[in-house]
Each structure stands twice: as C-alpha cells, then as structure tokens.
Motif scaffolding. Sequence first.
Motif, PDB file in Angstrom:
ATOM      1  N   GLY A   1       0.805  -1.218   0.000  1.00 48.27           N
ATOM      2  CA  GLY A   1       0.000   0.000   0.000  1.00 48.27           C
ATOM      3  C   GLY A   1       0.837   1.265   0.000  1.00 48.27           C
ATOM      4  N   SER A   2       2.106   1.152  -0.350  1.00 52.79           N
ATOM      5  CA  SER A   2       3.024   2.291  -0.282  1.00 52.79           C
ATOM      6  C   SER A   2       2.611   3.407  -1.230  1.00 52.79           C
ATOM      7  CB  SER A   2       4.449   1.839  -0.626  1.00 52.79           C
ATOM      8  OG  SER A   2       4.838   0.723   0.148  1.00 52.79           O
ATOM      9  N   ALA A   3       2.826   4.621  -0.794  1.00 60.09           N
ATOM     10  CA  ALA A   3       2.588   5.771  -1.658  1.00 60.09           C
ATOM     11  C   ALA A   3       3.588   5.773  -2.797  1.00 60.09           C
ATOM     12  CB  ALA A   3       2.688   7.063  -0.847  1.00 60.09           C
ATOM     13  N   VAL A   4       3.211   6.368  -3.913  1.00 58.68           N
ATOM     14  CA  VAL A   4       4.111   6.440  -5.049  1.00 58.68           C
ATOM     15  C   VAL A   4       5.412   7.130  -4.646  1.00 58.68           C
ATOM     16  CG1 VAL A   4       3.126   8.608  -5.914  1.00 58.68           C
ATOM     17  CG2 VAL A   4       4.318   7.056  -7.486  1.00 58.68           C
ATOM     18  N   GLY A   5       6.532   6.572  -5.078  1.00 52.78           N
ATOM     19  CA  GLY A   5       7.841   7.114  -4.728  1.00 52.78           C
ATOM     20  C   GLY A   5       8.397   6.605  -3.421  1.00 52.78           C
ATOM     21  N   SER A   6       7.629   5.752  -2.701  1.00 48.74           N
ATOM     22  CA  SER A   6       8.081   5.221  -1.411  1.00 48.74           C
ATOM     23  C   SER A   6       8.534   3.770  -1.570  1.00 48.74           C
ATOM     24  CB  SER A   6       6.944   5.295  -0.380  1.00 48.74           C
ATOM     25  OG  SER A   6       6.516   6.617  -0.202  1.00 48.74           O
TER      26      SER A   6
END
Length: 644
Positions: A528-533
Amino acid sequence: MTLGGAALAGAALLLGTGGQSAFAASAAAASPLTPWPEADAIAKSVQRPRIPGRTQSVLDYGAVGDGVTDCTAAFRDGITTLANKGGGRLTVPAGTYLTGPIHLENRIDLHVENGATILFTTDPAAYLPVVLTRFGGVECMSYSPFIYAYGKHDIAISGEGVIDGQASTTAWWPLTGKAEDGWLPGMPTSNDGGALDAMAEAGVPVAERVFGEGFYMRPTLIQPYECQRVLISGVTTHRAPNWQLNPVLCTDVTIENVTASSHGPNNDGCDPESCNRVLITGCTFDTGDDCIAIKAGKNADGRRINVPSQNIVVQNCEFFDGHGAITIGSEMTGGVRNVYARDNRCDSKNLNEGIRLKTNSMRGGFITDVHVRNMTIEQVANSVLIVDFFYGEGAGHGYNPVVKNITLQDVRVGKATYPLYAVGYPDDIISGISYTNVLVANAARSSVTKYTEDVSFTNVWVNGVKAEPPKPFAKLSDAFNDVGTGTTASPGNLDGSGRYLTRDSLAAAGLTPGAAVTHGAFSFAWPGSAVGSNDNVATGDETVLLTGAGSRLGLLGLATHGNQSGTVTVAYTDGTTSSATVAFTDWWKTTPAMGDETVAIAMSSDSHAVGIFCASVSLTTGKTVASVELPANANIHVFDIAIG
C-alpha cells in the motif's frame, strides 16, 4: 576528504538542530566508553630495537645500483660483517639493487635511503634453500621470504626507499592459476597450500613439510620469524609476491610511516601473526587484499602452536584500496585479543569493509576486546563492521570460535551497504557489539544481526535517522528498502538501472495499493506504499515476524539481473528452524522458469512486458511459524509473504 567528505558533511546538515548537528552535539557530550588508557600503555610498552651507531654502505661490499648486477653477496657480506662487530646500520644509497633474499642478523638496520630501490630477482631458485616459514597460517619449510630473519633480536628496515618484489602477471602472481593474475594454459599453478593443510591436519612434523624446488608457493615479501624488537620504518613496499609485511611469533614490533602499495593477489599490507605488543602507526595502505590482517595460525597447526596475537595498536593510518581496512582472521586459531584502532581514515571508493572479522568452525580460537575509535570512512562496498562466521569452511566442523566485546566509537561513514553485519551460529553466539557516536550518511540496507546478544547502539545515525540495534521486523512492510514501482513523475528504480514497474500497468492487472492478491492457497496483499516510497524488500537476510501454521510459505516477488535463488530460513515457536531454497524467474520474462508461478503481467518503465511471480517452500508439518529470514540476495525482490 574533510570530516568524512561531502557525504558526511551533508549528513551533518541533515541532522542539524539550530545550526549544530544532533550527532555532533551528542558526541561532544559523550564520555569515552572503551579502555583507551590500555591502548596508551601498550603503545608505550613496545620496545624499539637497540642498534649500535656504526654505519657501512652496501657499496663497500661490491654492490652496484644499476638494477642489473646481482648484489646478493654484497648484502650478505655487509650484514655478516656488521653483525660480527656487534651490529650497526647497512645503508643502501640511491640506485636500484638487484638481489636475492636478504637475511637479517642481530642488531642490524637495513637502511634504504631516499632514491634507493631493492629489486628482488624473479628467479625462484634464488630463494632456496628452504627456511622455516608460515604459508597461510601453517608452518612449513619453503622458499625464503624476500627479507627474512629467524630467531633474531633488535632488527630494523628503515629509510625512505623502495622494497620492490618485482612480482607481476609474468612473475609469481600467475602461480595462482587465475587468468587475471597472468596465468596461461601450460603454466604451473600452486595447489601446495591444500597439500600443506592436509599435512598439518595429519600431524606431519614441520621438518617434513618441505615445499622447495618443484613446488610453487609464493613467498611473503618481509617476514621476521620469532624475533624480538622489530622495526620497519619509512619504506615503501611494492609488487609483492604474497603478503607484504608478515611478522610471525614476534614480540615488540613497530611498523611506522610505511607505505604498503601492491595490488597483486593476496597482497595484504601488514599481517602480524601470533605477535605480542605491536604498534602500527602513521602508515598508508593501498592493497590487493586486506590492508591490515591480524592473524594467529590456522586450524590444527594453530592449535598445535597456540600463540595469540595480542596487545596491538593501529593508529593514524590511512587506508585506500583493499578488502578490509582492519581485518582479523581468517587464520586466527591461536586467538586475537586486545586490539585498539584509533584516529584512522579510509579514503577510497574501492574498499570492501571498514572492520572485518572473518572466521569459521574450523578455526576455533577467539576474537575478543577489539576497540575502534575516531575512524573516518569515505565509502565501503559492504559493511562498516562485519563479523563473518562463514568465511571459507563455514559451520559444522566442531571448532566454533568465540567472538565478543567489539566496540566502535566516534566513527563517521559516508557510504556503506550495511552499518553492521554480524551473523553467528545457532550454537555459537556473538556477544557484546557496541556502537557509540556512529554516523552512516548513506546506507543501502539496514543492519543485520543474527545469533548475537548484547548489541547496543548509542547515538547512532543512519540515513539521517537515529538507529536502534537490528531486530526482527514486525511486518514485511517495515523491511521495505527499495522503490520498485513508479510513474513518470515519480519514478522507481527496481533493477538499479532506473527501470521500474509502472503503476498504471499494475492497476490494470489488479495490483492497486493494498489490493488483495490470491494465488492458490496464498492470500497476499499488494503493498500500500505511496508512489515514490519503498514498496519491496531487495532481500538481504532480513528477519520478519510471521505467525501461523500451514504446509507452505509463499513469497510474492520477482528477480532482476537474471533468474535468482537464495535460502529462506523459517523459525518456529518451538525454537527449531527449517531452511529451503527459493527461486524466482527474472522479471523480464513472463513465463516462469524456476519452479515459481506467474501471478500477474505488468509493464516496465521502458514498455517491456514483465512478470510478477509466486515462489514457495515447504513448512514443517504441525509447527507454528514464528519468523522468516529472507534470502541474502538483493536481486530477489519480495512484495509480500504468506502462509498457505
């Protein structure tokens, strides 16, 4: 590099509070935690050689510094004459002096003046008859080291000149049998080390372990053997056939202001072996192997002799290329203790480890009380400190080593893979590793410890965040260390070359952040990581807590840079473990090739169809899983794990 270079300066700014770095403020307030008065006492206790003031020149005995004339007899006659008079200094004026082995006598200083080069012949026959020596930590009778002394006292090699072993890809180095060292088909190679090891294990007397004519052991460059009060000062060593400086079974050794510069195979810079009271100070190391490697004999022969290396101080040295800057082992069967390293700097991008402790269950022995203070490291490829129990033979041979009481204090590192990597055995725990005031500006991975106890971090900063001792991750997402997905505006870098899984193609395949992913008996969740993470683990021995029972463990992931495999170790609640090999197909393929199964097909950032796979391993029937240790292979990328 000033104060650790630009990378370290940037890290200090990153940690800044009110114009002063948090690290610097805490470090300034910290009190010394390690017994450095003992280091002072050792350095002061090392006795220097006592050599009479009389001086003669090697020219007086017929030497010619033209690089062609054989000066072997001139060196021998000059040393013998001075020794018969009670000792003195034999000077070597400017020029190049070709010679065979030089054997020192009591109270002799071989003084190599600025502009002078001692150039050793490449003819192996010149180094016969055989002498008592050690090869790889095992005693034998073999070719003479190039500068050698046996059972002498008060000896020195001094000056600002060069000691050139003249080894190269056409002399000595090809005996490794490796093409990169100059070996060609039809050339001899040396497997004599294995034969010598077998003799030692069988208890063959040293006098019968003869490796002279017809054998191909590469001698060390400089080896005082069973000597007292040894000084090597100011000289530069170059083109060594094997280890460069190797005092063995010596007491009171000073190595000062030496430049050890040789990039051949096994070209360790300075290897004190089974020595007591050693001071290495103001030296520069640029080597083809370990810069400093403290040793104490190997396996059965090390147990027979059973003499430790102890009371050693390394200070004010500079390390360039090499494997480990300051290494202990792997030949350390007699034990190593009371090692102090202070005020040293590593200024190369071609150094593997800062502090390297290497051993295995064939060595036995101990490594205890190793203390490092005020060390600056620009960059290491692997670990700031590594404790490696799997060097060479590895586990299961019945002679487990004891490793305890290792401290690092006031250490600044620009770039490393691991701040700390220490893995013992289930039946052999590494005890007492302390980091105090340690800053690692850029670490690619988290620290790894396994089968350790009493690991402490005090004021340790990694990637701008205050770090705690490594421990099992509560869930896989806590171990995420790699950005594998992205968009044009926020790209990832899955393979290290800037390619990544596009978020649009993942969504088209049903892999949206947090989405349930069912494959056979396994129920995964897409990160579920945010984009760029960070959204995956590029695996490297991470231990993740996982509870449940079932027949198989599933891993949702893929491989980069070809098909990849590694070992997964599962720990159960009853204290037992099981290990198995897990394998993934390269993401550039959509058809599985490693026993794994395709879960989804997505697109790479350069518009190539790529696969995401499920690999699985068996679990022990009837047991409950407690944790999972991921493979030590950063080309395996794991997005989730599940029990099915």
